[in-house]
Design an enzyme around this catalytic site. Sequence first.
Site, short mmCIF file in Angstrom:
data_model
loop_
_atom_site.label_atom_id
_atom_site.label_comp_id
_atom_site.label_asym_id
_atom_site.label_seq_id
_atom_site.Cartn_x
_atom_site.Cartn_y
_atom_site.Cartn_z
N ASN A 111 99.92 123.10 34.92
CA ASN A 111 98.86 122.20 35.16
C ASN A 111 98.86 122.54 37.42
OD1 ASN A 111 97.06 120.96 35.83
ND2 ASN A 111 98.10 119.01 35.19
N TRP A 112 97.67 123.13 37.90
CA TRP A 112 97.88 123.10 38.57
C TRP A 112 97.17 121.43 39.62
CZ3 TRP A 112 96.32 128.63 40.07
CH2 TRP A 112 97.49 129.44 39.84
N LYS A 113 96.15 120.83 38.49
CA LYS A 113 95.44 120.30 39.53
C LYS A 113 94.31 120.62 39.81
CE LYS A 113 99.56 117.27 37.80
NZ LYS A 113 100.04 116.02 37.66
N HIS A 153 94.49 114.70 29.60
CA HIS A 153 95.70 114.78 30.83
C HIS A 153 95.20 112.93 31.62
CE1 HIS A 153 97.72 114.67 33.60
NE2 HIS A 153 98.31 116.00 33.54
N GLU A 211 96.25 111.72 34.12
CA GLU A 211 95.70 111.21 35.22
C GLU A 211 94.28 110.87 34.87
OE1 GLU A 211 96.76 114.60 37.57
OE2 GLU A 211 98.58 113.53 36.89
N GLU A 234 103.24 113.39 26.74
CA GLU A 234 103.84 112.94 28.59
C GLU A 234 103.42 111.86 28.89
OE1 GLU A 234 102.43 117.02 30.96
OE2 GLU A 234 100.23 115.70 31.12
N GLY A 243 104.89 113.25 37.50
CA GLY A 243 104.31 112.87 38.99
C GLY A 243 105.65 112.36 40.23
N SER A 249 107.51 115.51 35.16
CA SER A 249 108.51 116.43 36.29
C SER A 249 109.55 117.41 35.35
CB SER A 249 109.66 115.16 36.60
OG SER A 249 108.21 113.82 37.48
N GLY A 284 103.91 120.21 36.03
CA GLY A 284 102.85 119.96 37.42
C GLY A 284 103.23 120.59 38.66
C1 PEP Z 1 101.66 117.60 34.67
O1 PEP Z 1 100.82 117.50 35.45
O2 PEP Z 1 100.74 117.47 33.57
C2 PEP Z 1 103.21 117.07 34.99
C3 PEP Z 1 103.56 116.72 33.69
O3 PEP Z 1 103.07 117.18 36.02
P1 PEP Z 1 104.61 116.78 36.57
O4 PEP Z 1 105.22 118.19 35.96
O5 PEP Z 1 104.10 117.11 38.49
O6 PEP Z 1 104.96 115.98 36.41
#
Ligand code: PEP
Length: 255
Positions: free
Chosen positions: A9-11, A95, A97, A167, A173, A213, A234
């Site tokens: 997931n590049w956000k 998600h 976010e 998640e 993050g 993470s 992410g």
């Molecule tokens: C995500 O954005 O879904 C995510 C898991 O981010 P990260 O791996 O940076 O925690």
Amino acid sequence: MRIPFIAGNWKMFKTVHEAVVFVKELKSVVKDVADVEIVVAPPFTAVHAVAEAARNSNIGVAAQDLYWEREGAFTGEVSAPMIKEAGAEYVIIGHSERRRLFGETDATVNRKIVAAIGANLASIVCVGESLEERERDETLAVLDRQIKDGLDRLTAEQVADLVIAYEPVWAIGTGRNATAAQAGEAHAHIRTRLRQWFGGDAADHCHVIYGGSVKPDNIRELIAEPDVDGALVGGASLDVRGFGDIVNKSRQAAV
Ligand code: PEP
């Protein structure tokens, strides 16, 4: 038989140019991988270019969100048929976010999944508890609510084709991943509920992946859990070597 599913997931990162350069390099890094489903989720602006760059490869493309109407006066929104036409096969829905910053609810998640199914897009549906909810020992109840309401009125066949991403919000993050035992418990619970509510075929077919993470140095122990079928990555998915490493390690771990 579920093969590992690893999605990046590049956000809100990467221009069209950067995204295409990344995918061209990723293609060569993972060219021999036939036993992992590999997906990248660029911002909307790069979906079409990334799909073109990934054409005839083992890399699939996801959008990061959609709006449930087909078309209309919804400034700023993008519909499921538009995403499909741009070349994506998957879409991330719900998600944390989007839930936290943009008011997404289990009801809107449900509408979006239905719209995705109507456009023949596979949904990667995100669920997970906040830190406060975990500390109040509400994790499993939160997952129950998100799954029951988010997947409301879906058929067993439709649930079978979903990817559910567990998640925990406190792990996204933050650099603090769930332990393998924490992930294992949540995934086993999700699988049990899928079996109870949608039947054995749906539960056995549906991928339940972990996000929060994930890095090259923790993917092995996470995916070793029997109900962890892969990862939504992410930050670590923005680096092509690191993401390729996660793909390769998930493959070895699943053998
Ligand atoms: C995500 O954005 O879904 C995510 C898991 O981010 P990260 O791996 O940076 O925690």
